[in-house]
Each structure stands twice: as structure tokens, then as C-alpha cells.
Write a protein that holds these residues in place. Sequence first.
Motif, short mmCIF file in Angstrom:
data_model
loop_
_atom_site.label_atom_id
_atom_site.label_comp_id
_atom_site.label_asym_id
_atom_site.label_seq_id
_atom_site.Cartn_x
_atom_site.Cartn_y
_atom_site.Cartn_z
N TRP A 6 2.09 13.74 -15.68
CA TRP A 6 2.56 14.97 -16.32
C TRP A 6 3.48 14.60 -17.47
N VAL A 7 3.41 15.37 -18.55
CA VAL A 7 4.21 15.09 -19.75
C VAL A 7 5.24 16.21 -19.92
N VAL A 8 6.49 15.82 -20.13
CA VAL A 8 7.61 16.76 -20.28
C VAL A 8 8.04 16.76 -21.74
N THR A 9 8.07 17.94 -22.37
CA THR A 9 8.29 18.00 -23.82
C THR A 9 9.55 18.72 -24.26
N ARG A 10 10.18 19.52 -23.39
CA ARG A 10 11.33 20.32 -23.80
C ARG A 10 12.64 19.57 -23.60
N TYR A 11 13.58 19.78 -24.50
CA TYR A 11 14.83 19.03 -24.49
C TYR A 11 15.57 19.15 -23.16
N ALA A 12 15.79 20.37 -22.67
CA ALA A 12 16.59 20.57 -21.47
C ALA A 12 16.01 19.80 -20.29
N ASP A 13 14.70 19.81 -20.17
CA ASP A 13 14.06 19.11 -19.06
C ASP A 13 14.15 17.60 -19.23
N VAL A 14 13.83 17.11 -20.43
CA VAL A 14 13.86 15.67 -20.67
C VAL A 14 15.27 15.13 -20.49
N ALA A 15 16.27 15.82 -21.03
CA ALA A 15 17.66 15.36 -20.93
C ALA A 15 18.12 15.28 -19.48
N ALA A 16 17.66 16.22 -18.66
CA ALA A 16 18.04 16.20 -17.25
C ALA A 16 17.33 15.10 -16.49
N LEU A 17 16.12 14.74 -16.90
CA LEU A 17 15.30 13.81 -16.15
C LEU A 17 15.55 12.34 -16.46
N VAL A 18 16.04 12.03 -17.67
CA VAL A 18 16.17 10.61 -18.03
C VAL A 18 17.12 9.86 -17.11
N GLY A 19 18.09 10.56 -16.53
CA GLY A 19 19.00 9.89 -15.62
C GLY A 19 18.87 10.35 -14.18
N ASP A 20 17.79 11.04 -13.85
CA ASP A 20 17.60 11.60 -12.51
C ASP A 20 17.25 10.49 -11.52
N ALA A 21 18.04 10.40 -10.44
CA ALA A 21 17.85 9.34 -9.46
C ALA A 21 16.57 9.50 -8.65
N ARG A 22 15.93 10.67 -8.74
CA ARG A 22 14.66 10.86 -8.03
C ARG A 22 13.49 10.20 -8.76
N LEU A 23 13.76 9.71 -9.95
CA LEU A 23 12.73 9.03 -10.74
C LEU A 23 13.09 7.56 -10.86
N GLY A 24 12.09 6.72 -11.03
CA GLY A 24 12.34 5.30 -11.21
C GLY A 24 11.51 4.71 -12.33
N ALA A 25 11.92 3.53 -12.78
CA ALA A 25 11.20 2.84 -13.86
C ALA A 25 10.31 1.73 -13.33
N GLN A 26 10.44 1.42 -12.05
CA GLN A 26 9.70 0.30 -11.47
C GLN A 26 8.38 0.78 -10.90
N PHE A 66 17.70 6.86 -27.52
CA PHE A 66 17.97 5.63 -26.77
C PHE A 66 17.80 5.86 -25.27
N GLY A 67 17.10 6.92 -24.92
CA GLY A 67 16.84 7.18 -23.51
C GLY A 67 17.78 8.16 -22.88
N GLY A 68 18.71 8.73 -23.66
CA GLY A 68 19.59 9.77 -23.14
C GLY A 68 20.74 9.22 -22.33
N GLY A 69 20.54 8.98 -21.06
CA GLY A 69 21.62 8.50 -20.21
C GLY A 69 21.07 7.81 -18.98
N GLY A 70 21.92 7.58 -18.02
CA GLY A 70 21.49 6.91 -16.80
C GLY A 70 21.50 5.40 -16.94
N ILE A 71 21.05 4.73 -15.90
CA ILE A 71 21.16 3.27 -15.85
C ILE A 71 20.21 2.58 -16.82
N HIS A 72 19.18 3.30 -17.29
CA HIS A 72 18.20 2.68 -18.19
C HIS A 72 18.47 2.97 -19.66
N LEU A 73 19.69 3.38 -19.98
CA LEU A 73 20.06 3.54 -21.38
C LEU A 73 19.78 2.24 -22.13
N CYS A 74 19.21 2.34 -23.32
CA CYS A 74 18.79 1.17 -24.09
C CYS A 74 19.89 0.12 -24.18
#
Length: 401
Positions: free
Chosen positions: A43-63, A342-350
Motif C-alpha cells: 500500500w502507498v501512503v501519499t498524504r503528509y499527515a499520514d506519512v509524517a505519523a508513520l515514518v517514526g511509528d514503532a509498529r513499522l519496521g525497515a528490516q 530526510f525521513g521525517g523522524g524516528g530511529i531511521h532519520l537519515c
Amino acid sequence: MTGSVTLPPKYDAVELADLDDPYPVYRRLREAGPLCRGGPAQWVVTRYADVAALVGDARLGAQFDRAYHRIALGEGPLADFFGRVMLNSDPPVHTVLRRLLGREFTTPAVRQRRRRIDMMVDDLLAPVADEGRFDAVTDLADKLPIRVLAEFVGVEAEDIDEIRPRARTLSQAFATYLPESGRAATVEALVWMRELVAAMFEARRRVPGDDLISRLCEVDQATADRQALIDNVVFLLFAGFATTTDLLSNGCAALAARPDQLVILRADADLVPRAVEELLRFDAPVQVKSRLVHQPIEIGGRVIRPGRVLVLQLGSANHDETRFERPGELDVTRHPNPHLSFGGGGIHLCLGAALARAEAASVFTFIARRFARMEPEGPAVRRFSPNFRSYLSVPLRVTPS
């Protein structure tokens, strides 16, 4: 009679990659709803409010599972490499790697090197004032970031020209899917860079210097294995090179096309830091980030199940009218500017955000102070990619101050 179900719009990354200007398409996708259909289980997320909230969401992972990388990159060393790098890792592995590598890229560490960066910029751009023309890609953006990184990492000067084309080739593997036609060259680039970095580790182990690799040689094998360190240095060399290169070339192209904005910077060079943030927002070098869903997450009334992939569309979010006034206009005075480039926020900030900002600030300060005018000398040529916004060539004509 059962009513028909309206599906979310389809997001075609390959089709968008071929557009010189994808932002009108992004706008239509945002207007259609909070989610778009991507590839299988995506699924692709395109709106700012959603993307900004998700970049640092602990329910998501990069691995991602290695099988995911094999599907995208094929069997062989590419999938293994992408499974090791910090960008695609979660804690505790990510925590260890970021602690080992991150100290070299903090804002204070970068600030100490700013004078050296300024000298490199002067070496590259001072001759341009006399010549009256340059290419923002080949004469500047392709040269500065790799030179800066080389000093940080400990690369020998004679290896820089060999690294540059291979780093760009390897960056193709960042795409959501790497076609089979591009895999052989990308594997060759990876193998070459791995061998180079491994040799650098051996050399620094014998004769340490004042650089990242020398400090990594002191790391206990129990903390991080040598191959993981080698692969993450390779990752730094191509990731830091490609994204900063694109920031500089995109920025030069944008300012040349909008001379009124360069006039503003010439009148007040202290606005350059704001200009850098605006150039990052206006045409983000990295357009998307992919995340794996670990726990159920609701977006726009739809629950996304674990195991699905969310593609966070940073480029679209940066042009969302609900967050930015006049998002399609370049405004070097824009403030605040909470872009997500730069990825917004969270542990994966560039990791290299501070370094990229420093290089861009140095370049655009030089341009503001030394060029009275900077205009296109011919058509710019895009390098089309599903994940990046970049150029092959940006020919410019300049008038010195």
C-alpha cells in the motif's frame, strides 16, 4: 443487488519514474484518498499527515526478510548486502550500527569540517566564474559529495574517480525493483566496492589514521562482525554520494529556472539554510521509503495487516496543500518547513542529513555571493528512477558578481 466496491487508485512507480514532473499525479492521488494500491501486498501512503505519523511509528519496521530482497534484487550478493545495511535493519542491530557509524556524522562533527567543505566548493566553482558556464552535475554534484565522504571515511584520493561511477550504479539497487537487465552491472559494482573497503580495513588495521575506518578497526568482533562493517561503509559511500549529488543538481536546476529566488539569496545570504530546506522539500532526492507492517495499523479507515508493505511517498507529502501553502512554488524564505525529505523522524532519520545540509549550504552560499546570475544554458536531462529525483546533466550559464 450488491453495490460495486470502489478500489483505491493504483500507484505505478515505473510509470511515475518516467515523468519529468510527477507532482500533479501525486496531487490527484492525494485527492483520491489516503491510500493507493501498490505492488503485491503493498500500500502507498501519499498524504503528509499520514506519512509524517508513520515514518517514526514503532509498529513499522525497515528490516525485511531476505526473501523480499531476493525478489527485488535477485539471488546473489545484492540481496545479502541489502540485508546487512543499517538502512534495512531494526533494533538491536540498527542501534549498534548507528552508534558505531553515527558519531562521524553528528552536527558538531560536521561543523568542524565545514571550512574544509567550503574549500572544496571554492576549488570546484571558482573557475566557473571565469568560464561563464558549468554543468551542475558533472562539474559540481558528481565531484563534491564523494570528495567529502572520502575524507570522512578514509578513502585514498586516487580511488575517488573509480568509486564515483560504481556508487551511482549501485544506487540503482535502491529501487523498489531492480530489472534483471541492470543486475549484472550492479553486482559487479558491489563486489568491486566490497573488495576496496575490505582492503582499506586491512591497511588501517596496520597503520591507523584519523578516519572512520581506522576507528571501526578498533570495534570488537562481538559488537559487529567485519563483513557487516564493510557493507555499511560501502553503503555510506554510495548512499551519501547519490542523495547529496541529487540535492545539489536538483537545487541548481530549481534556482536557475527561478531567478527571482536567487535574487533573494543574493540580497541576504543568511537565508541559505532556509533555501536548503526548501530545495529539499521542493524536489526531494529520495522520493519514497518502504516499511514492513509488524502490527495492525489503521489508515483512512482501512486496517493494514502485519506482513504488508507500506510505501511512504515523501515527495507527495512534501507537496501536500493541507500542510504547505503554495507547495508547487519554490520559496527560499519558507519557514517553518517541516518537510520529510530526510525521513521525517524516528530511529531511521537519515544518518548523513547534517553532512548533506552542510554541503548544500556551502554550495548555495557560494552561488549567492559569487554569481550575479545563473540561468539554464540548455535543456536539463533527467535520470529517471522509481525512487529518486535526479539529473544526468544540468547545463548552466553564469555571470560573476
